[in-house]
Design a protein around this motif. Structure first.
Motif, PDB file in Angstrom:
ATOM      1  N   GLY A  63      28.359  57.102 -17.313  1.00 32.42           N
ATOM      2  CA  GLY A  63      27.939  56.072 -16.302  1.00 32.42           C
ATOM      3  C   GLY A  63      29.222  56.100 -15.207  1.00 32.42           C
ATOM      4  N   THR A  64      30.269  56.101 -15.681  1.00 33.67           N
ATOM      5  CA  THR A  64      31.754  56.112 -14.613  1.00 33.67           C
ATOM      6  C   THR A  64      31.493  57.372 -14.145  1.00 33.67           C
ATOM      7  OG1 THR A  64      32.723  54.712 -16.422  1.00 33.67           O
ATOM      8  CG2 THR A  64      34.016  55.775 -14.759  1.00 33.67           C
ATOM      9  N   GLN A  65      31.354  58.734 -14.939  1.00 29.93           N
ATOM     10  CA  GLN A  65      31.295  59.815 -14.155  1.00 29.93           C
ATOM     11  C   GLN A  65      30.219  59.775 -12.945  1.00 29.93           C
ATOM     12  OE1 GLN A  65      30.423  62.683 -17.121  1.00 29.93           O
ATOM     13  NE2 GLN A  65      32.481  62.608 -17.941  1.00 29.93           N
ATOM     14  N   MET A  66      29.145  59.412 -13.193  1.00 29.26           N
ATOM     15  CA  MET A  66      28.075  59.232 -12.061  1.00 29.26           C
ATOM     16  C   MET A  66      28.570  58.294 -10.903  1.00 29.26           C
ATOM     17  SD  MET A  66      25.213  60.797 -12.022  1.00 29.26           S
ATOM     18  CE  MET A  66      23.985  60.784 -11.315  1.00 29.26           C
ATOM     19  N   PHE A  67      29.265  57.278 -11.325  1.00 32.56           N
ATOM     20  CA  PHE A  67      29.695  56.275 -10.243  1.00 32.56           C
ATOM     21  C   PHE A  67      30.550  56.926  -9.269  1.00 32.56           C
ATOM     22  CE2 PHE A  67      33.089  53.032  -9.109  1.00 32.56           C
ATOM     23  CZ  PHE A  67      32.150  52.107  -7.983  1.00 32.56           C
ATOM     24  N   THR A  68      31.616  57.686 -10.280  1.00 34.01           N
ATOM     25  CA  THR A  68      32.798  58.530  -9.397  1.00 34.01           C
ATOM     26  C   THR A  68      32.061  59.527  -8.376  1.00 34.01           C
ATOM     27  OG1 THR A  68      34.107  58.061 -11.478  1.00 34.01           O
ATOM     28  CG2 THR A  68      34.771  59.909  -9.715  1.00 34.01           C
ATOM     29  N   ILE A  69      31.147  60.256  -9.023  1.00 34.67           N
ATOM     30  CA  ILE A  69      30.221  61.080  -8.058  1.00 34.67           C
ATOM     31  C   ILE A  69      29.792  60.426  -6.752  1.00 34.67           C
ATOM     32  CG2 ILE A  69      28.324  62.796  -7.685  1.00 34.67           C
ATOM     33  CD1 ILE A  69      28.592  63.408 -10.756  1.00 34.67           C
ATOM     34  N   ILE A  70      29.084  59.129  -6.922  1.00 35.04           N
ATOM     35  CA  ILE A  70      28.580  58.556  -6.021  1.00 35.04           C
ATOM     36  C   ILE A  70      29.801  58.140  -5.037  1.00 35.04           C
ATOM     37  CG2 ILE A  70      27.336  56.631  -5.210  1.00 35.04           C
ATOM     38  CD1 ILE A  70      25.653  56.783  -7.892  1.00 35.04           C
ATOM     39  N   LEU A  71      30.781  57.668  -5.512  1.00 33.12           N
ATOM     40  CA  LEU A  71      31.973  57.148  -4.753  1.00 33.12           C
ATOM     41  C   LEU A  71      32.582  58.232  -3.936  1.00 33.12           C
ATOM     42  CD1 LEU A  71      33.797  54.519  -4.430  1.00 33.12           C
ATOM     43  CD2 LEU A  71      35.143  55.520  -6.114  1.00 33.12           C
ATOM     44  N   ILE A  72      32.744  59.652  -4.840  1.00 33.54           N
ATOM     45  CA  ILE A  72      33.146  60.651  -3.812  1.00 33.54           C
ATOM     46  C   ILE A  72      32.206  61.061  -2.753  1.00 33.54           C
ATOM     47  CG2 ILE A  72      33.914  63.196  -4.004  1.00 33.54           C
ATOM     48  CD1 ILE A  72      34.645  62.558  -6.784  1.00 33.54           C
ATOM     49  N   LEU A  73      30.953  61.324  -2.963  1.00 35.10           N
ATOM     50  CA  LEU A  73      30.123  61.427  -1.711  1.00 35.10           C
ATOM     51  C   LEU A  73      29.916  60.555  -0.742  1.00 35.10           C
ATOM     52  CD1 LEU A  73      27.023  63.226  -4.112  1.00 35.10           C
ATOM     53  CD2 LEU A  73      28.850  64.422  -2.980  1.00 35.10           C
ATOM     54  N   SER A  74      29.997  59.593  -1.208  1.00 33.01           N
ATOM     55  CA  SER A  74      29.815  58.396  -0.089  1.00 33.01           C
ATOM     56  C   SER A  74      31.151  58.121   0.658  1.00 33.01           C
ATOM     57  CB  SER A  74      29.168  57.091  -0.623  1.00 33.01           C
ATOM     58  OG  SER A  74      30.240  56.456  -1.734  1.00 33.01           O
ATOM     59  N   GLY A  75      32.253  58.196  -0.146  1.00 33.06           N
ATOM     60  CA  GLY A  75      33.480  57.799   0.309  1.00 33.06           C
ATOM     61  C   GLY A  75      34.263  58.683   1.152  1.00 33.06           C
ATOM     62  N   ILE A  76      34.101  60.147   0.755  1.00 30.30           N
ATOM     63  CA  ILE A  76      34.813  61.036   1.589  1.00 30.30           C
ATOM     64  C   ILE A  76      34.336  61.101   2.966  1.00 30.30           C
ATOM     65  CG2 ILE A  76      35.190  63.744   2.055  1.00 30.30           C
ATOM     66  CD1 ILE A  76      35.280  64.047  -0.868  1.00 30.30           C
ATOM     67  N   THR A  77      33.268  61.368   3.325  1.00 37.85           N
ATOM     68  CA  THR A  77      32.822  61.653   4.730  1.00 37.85           C
ATOM     69  C   THR A  77      33.566  60.118   5.453  1.00 37.85           C
ATOM     70  OG1 THR A  77      31.025  62.648   4.017  1.00 37.85           O
ATOM     71  CG2 THR A  77      30.964  61.565   6.151  1.00 37.85           C
ATOM     72  N   VAL A  78      33.005  58.788   4.708  1.00 32.59           N
ATOM     73  CA  VAL A  78      33.428  57.394   5.540  1.00 32.59           C
ATOM     74  C   VAL A  78      34.587  57.216   5.541  1.00 32.59           C
ATOM     75  CG1 VAL A  78      33.023  55.117   5.361  1.00 32.59           C
ATOM     76  CG2 VAL A  78      31.016  56.649   4.621  1.00 32.59           C
ATOM     77  N   VAL A  79      35.436  57.633   4.606  1.00 36.31           N
ATOM     78  CA  VAL A  79      37.030  57.309   4.498  1.00 36.31           C
ATOM     79  C   VAL A  79      37.341  58.441   5.701  1.00 36.31           C
ATOM     80  CG1 VAL A  79      38.891  57.331   3.239  1.00 36.31           C
ATOM     81  CG2 VAL A  79      37.050  56.281   2.497  1.00 36.31           C
ATOM     82  N   VAL A  80      37.307  59.403   5.479  1.00 39.11           N
ATOM     83  CA  VAL A  80      37.791  60.386   6.676  1.00 39.11           C
ATOM     84  C   VAL A  80      37.477  59.947   7.817  1.00 39.11           C
ATOM     85  CG1 VAL A  80      37.600  62.881   7.416  1.00 39.11           C
ATOM     86  CG2 VAL A  80      37.810  62.488   4.901  1.00 39.11           C
ATOM     87  N   TYR A  81      36.294  59.573   8.076  1.00 37.48           N
ATOM     88  CA  TYR A  81      35.984  59.142   9.601  1.00 37.48           C
ATOM     89  C   TYR A  81      36.602  57.963   9.946  1.00 37.48           C
ATOM     90  CZ  TYR A  81      33.440  56.494  13.429  1.00 37.48           C
ATOM     91  OH  TYR A  81      33.211  55.888  14.520  1.00 37.48           O
ATOM     92  N   SER A  82      36.994  56.980   8.720  1.00 39.78           N
ATOM     93  CA  SER A  82      37.692  55.793   9.368  1.00 39.78           C
ATOM     94  C   SER A  82      39.328  55.751   9.358  1.00 39.78           C
ATOM     95  CB  SER A  82      37.455  54.823   8.224  1.00 39.78           C
ATOM     96  OG  SER A  82      36.178  54.470   7.814  1.00 39.78           O
ATOM     97  N   LEU A  83      39.476  56.806   8.690  1.00 39.96           N
ATOM     98  CA  LEU A  83      41.205  57.219   8.842  1.00 39.96           C
ATOM     99  C   LEU A  83      41.272  57.765   9.998  1.00 39.96           C
ATOM    100  CD1 LEU A  83      42.163  58.249   4.973  1.00 39.96           C
ATOM    101  CD2 LEU A  83      42.733  56.096   6.415  1.00 39.96           C
ATOM    102  N   SER A  84      40.521  58.749  10.188  1.00 43.27           N
ATOM    103  CA  SER A  84      40.758  59.812  11.566  1.00 43.27           C
ATOM    104  C   SER A  84      40.620  58.565  12.812  1.00 43.27           C
ATOM    105  CB  SER A  84      39.609  60.680  11.594  1.00 43.27           C
ATOM    106  OG  SER A  84      38.446  60.162  11.917  1.00 43.27           O
TER     107      SER A  84
END
Length: 350
Positions: A63-84
């Motif tokens: 379950g944690t692995q699945m949560f981590t995958i979702i966090l990575i997929l949803s987070g990378i794009t959003v966080v990269v945009y936010s940080l940029s």
């Protein structure tokens, strides 16, 4: 300027909120799924989002692995945009510009009875130069920020300005049009000055408007727009040239008074307040030359009639304007005397 500043601050705020929200979700998610401490969950969330590449704990659940995958997929794009966005906001100077704009707006909001100079052109340059010399509060309004910065470099003074179009109500409201004393229109086009005047009058019908005009045929149109005083550039230039040729000494004297920064003498107009002790007294009773050693050139009455070289018997009433000639320090003393409310001021100071 209002819309531009709001857009920049909105982008900055949204980026910051998105970043914090994802970190918060990740931290709470790991705390609930793995029963980690908040510090451990926060650390693992930041490691995941930063893609640093730490090894996963051996006991991590599916379950944690699945949560981590979702966090990575949803987070990378959003966080990269936010940080940029945040990086761009800071590095490109947008944060500095926004803070400076906020500081200017705070100063403008505290202004009252100030002047609004519309147009950062050649005429506007001389208007602002005189405003600085006379130590008057004013705001420069022009739709070109680049032109304003160039203007400031040329005038070599820090001035308060608004980036906006004078034909736009928001720009005029930003400049405190409802609290201003006068608006000075110096735009190169008579049509632009006309529309700017109409916009000003729609917000502040009673405000004083002064405008330059290039074409004599535009004078009537500008008058219909409610402009109080119109300056025809060709007429002013022609009269000045003629006077310089026929009356050079008079022109030289007036230029010394009006245009020389370190002048000993200056012309000044002083309005008589309602509660002044000199209201309803004659010039003889007031005896200004004895008190402040000034020459009273004229008296402008409430009905806009002027009395030149007034006699000792001329009565001064409230809201009259007296025009005097003298040293700056003595004019300042005159203003102090006029603002006295005590009717026994003269007796006390004999």
């Amino acid at each position: 300027m209002r819309e531009s500043l709001a857009l920049k601050m909105r982008r900055f705020t949204i980026s910051l909120v998105i970043f914090i929200l994802i970190v918060l979700i990740g931290t709470l998610g790991y705390t609930m799924l793995e029963d980690w401490s908040l510090l451990e969950s926060l650390f693992f969330t930041l490691v995941t989002l930063s893609t640093v590449g730490y090894n996963l704990p051996e006991s991590i659940t599916s379950g944690t692995q699945m949560f981590t995958i979702i966090l990575i997929l949803s987070g990378i794009t959003v966080v990269v945009y936010s940080l940029s966005t945040l990086t761009s906001f800071i590095i490109e100077g947008e944060m500095k510009n926004a803070l400076e704009a906020r500081k200017r707006m705070k100063k403008i909001n505290n202004m009252k009875n100030h002047y609004i100079v519309v147009g950062a052109g050649k005429t506007g340059f001389f208007v602002c130069q005189n405003m600085i010399k006379e130590k008057k509060d004013f705001i420069l309004l022009d739709k070109s920020e680049e032109k304003i910065h160039q203007f400031i470099q040329e005038i070599n003074e820090e001035i308060t300005y608004i980036v906006g179009d004078a034909k736009n109500e928001n720009a005029l409201l930003d400049a405190g049009i409802e609290r201003a004393n006068s608006v000075i229109l110096t735009l190169p086009s008579d049509v632009d000055n006309l529309f700017a005047a109409l916009t000003v009058k729609s917000i502040a019908p009673d405000i004083n408007i002064i405008s330059k005009v290039n074409d004599p045929e535009s004078v009537k149109k500008l008058s219909y727009a409610g402009i109080n005083k119109i300056v025809l550039e060709s007429e002013i230039s022609g009269n000045r040239l003629a006077y310089m040729a026929t009356r050079p000494n008079i022109v030289s004297f007036l230029e010394t008074i009006i245009h020389t920064p370190e002048k000993d003498l200056q012309l000044e107009e002083v309005k008589i307040p309602e509660n002044s002790w000199i209201a309803d007294k004659t010039l003889k009773e007031i005896a200004l030359p004895d008190k402040v050693d000034l020459i009273v050139i004229a008296v402008r009455k409430k009905d806009n009639k002027s009395i030149f070289n007034p006699k000792a018997s001329t009565k001064i009433e409230k809201d009259d304007v007296i025009i005097v000639l003298g040293e700056d320090s003595k004019i300042m003393k005159l203003k102090e005397i006029i603002n006295k409310e005590d009717e026994d001021y003269e007796v006390k100071n004999q």
